[in-house]
Design a protein around this motif. Sequence first.
Motif, short mmCIF file in Angstrom:
data_model
loop_
_atom_site.label_atom_id
_atom_site.label_comp_id
_atom_site.label_asym_id
_atom_site.label_seq_id
_atom_site.Cartn_x
_atom_site.Cartn_y
_atom_site.Cartn_z
N ALA A 200 6.60 -27.33 15.10
CA ALA A 200 5.79 -28.32 14.40
C ALA A 200 5.48 -27.86 12.98
O ALA A 200 5.53 -28.66 12.03
CB ALA A 200 4.51 -28.59 15.17
N SER A 201 5.18 -26.58 12.82
CA SER A 201 4.90 -26.04 11.48
C SER A 201 6.13 -26.14 10.59
O SER A 201 6.05 -26.49 9.41
CB SER A 201 4.44 -24.58 11.59
N TRP A 202 7.28 -25.80 11.16
CA TRP A 202 8.55 -25.90 10.41
C TRP A 202 8.81 -27.34 9.97
O TRP A 202 9.17 -27.58 8.82
CB TRP A 202 9.68 -25.38 11.30
N ALA A 203 8.62 -28.30 10.89
CA ALA A 203 8.90 -29.70 10.58
C ALA A 203 8.02 -30.19 9.43
O ALA A 203 8.48 -30.90 8.53
CB ALA A 203 8.70 -30.57 11.82
N ARG A 204 6.74 -29.80 9.45
CA ARG A 204 5.83 -30.22 8.38
C ARG A 204 6.22 -29.58 7.04
O ARG A 204 6.15 -30.21 5.99
CB ARG A 204 4.38 -29.85 8.74
N ALA A 205 6.61 -28.32 7.10
CA ALA A 205 6.88 -27.58 5.87
C ALA A 205 8.16 -28.05 5.18
O ALA A 205 8.23 -28.08 3.94
CB ALA A 205 6.97 -26.09 6.16
N VAL A 206 9.18 -28.43 5.97
CA VAL A 206 10.48 -28.75 5.37
C VAL A 206 10.81 -30.24 5.43
O VAL A 206 11.87 -30.66 4.95
CB VAL A 206 11.62 -27.94 6.05
N GLY A 207 9.92 -31.04 6.04
CA GLY A 207 10.22 -32.45 6.20
C GLY A 207 11.27 -32.70 7.27
O GLY A 207 12.04 -33.66 7.17
N GLY A 208 11.28 -31.85 8.27
CA GLY A 208 12.27 -31.98 9.33
C GLY A 208 11.75 -32.77 10.52
O GLY A 208 10.63 -33.29 10.50
N ARG A 209 12.57 -32.86 11.55
CA ARG A 209 12.20 -33.53 12.78
C ARG A 209 12.39 -32.57 13.94
O ARG A 209 13.47 -31.95 14.07
CB ARG A 209 13.06 -34.78 13.02
N ALA A 210 11.38 -32.45 14.79
CA ALA A 210 11.46 -31.58 15.95
C ALA A 210 10.99 -32.33 17.18
O ALA A 210 9.95 -32.98 17.16
CB ALA A 210 10.60 -30.32 15.75
N VAL A 211 11.77 -32.24 18.25
CA VAL A 211 11.42 -32.86 19.53
C VAL A 211 11.45 -31.77 20.59
O VAL A 211 12.43 -31.03 20.73
CB VAL A 211 12.42 -33.97 19.91
N SER A 212 10.33 -31.67 21.34
CA SER A 212 10.26 -30.70 22.44
C SER A 212 10.38 -31.44 23.75
O SER A 212 9.62 -32.38 24.02
CB SER A 212 8.94 -29.93 22.39
N LEU A 213 11.34 -31.05 24.57
CA LEU A 213 11.56 -31.70 25.86
C LEU A 213 10.96 -30.84 26.96
O LEU A 213 11.55 -29.86 27.40
CB LEU A 213 13.07 -31.91 26.09
N ARG A 214 9.78 -31.25 27.40
CA ARG A 214 9.11 -30.52 28.48
C ARG A 214 9.61 -30.97 29.85
O ARG A 214 9.35 -30.38 30.83
CB ARG A 214 7.61 -30.72 28.39
#
Length: 214
Positions: A200-214
């Motif tokens: 989540a921190s990476w996505a905010r910092a670089v404007g990326g998209r992250a999905v976690s599949l629990r």
Amino acid sequence: MAAGFRSVGIMRVLVTGGAGFIGSHIVEELGARGHEPVVLDALLPTAHQQAPAVPDGAEWVPGDVRDPDTVTRALAGVDVVCHQAAMVGLGKDFADAPAYVACNDLGTAVLLAAMAEAGVRDLVLAGSMVVYGEGRYDCVRHGQVRPGPRAVSDLEAGRFEPLCPRCGAELEPGLVGEDAPADPRNVYAATKLAQELLAASWARAVGGRAVSLR
């Protein structure tokens, strides 16, 4: 279609832990759908008794996700990362904590830093249901409750089902919603939750998209 994906729809996908039980199936499915999978795996002895066969069409990059040079090489030309690499299980005791944190959290941090540098902005993370702790249970008298940690004496006696923390009655298990509070209760669970927070921190910092599949 996300920025950076090829116009024809064919993606080059890095699958960390791509030789593992779940990762290998992802690699096979990607290949079957016409994508270009890249497999990065350290082949840890605890998870692999012998070297796996790499599916046709998949590129093999042997190495550890904690090694920046290896990760940078594996990311060349990649559009999306599917991060499956992790040390799993509960370990023998808390002395295993440094190994879990190194494999799961340091490895994830190295990967995300390399993705930021390479301009890769899409991540699918292998989450885990263990971040929810015991999960949801319902008591006839007290409704939805959150059982405490299971006592060693109960486990040794073969009593595996938690009881109501308020009245000691038997509980009925229920479905856990994605909005349930996180409650990691062992080192592995804590590292899996930390992976999500790092992503989540990476996505905010670089404007990326992250999905976690629990």
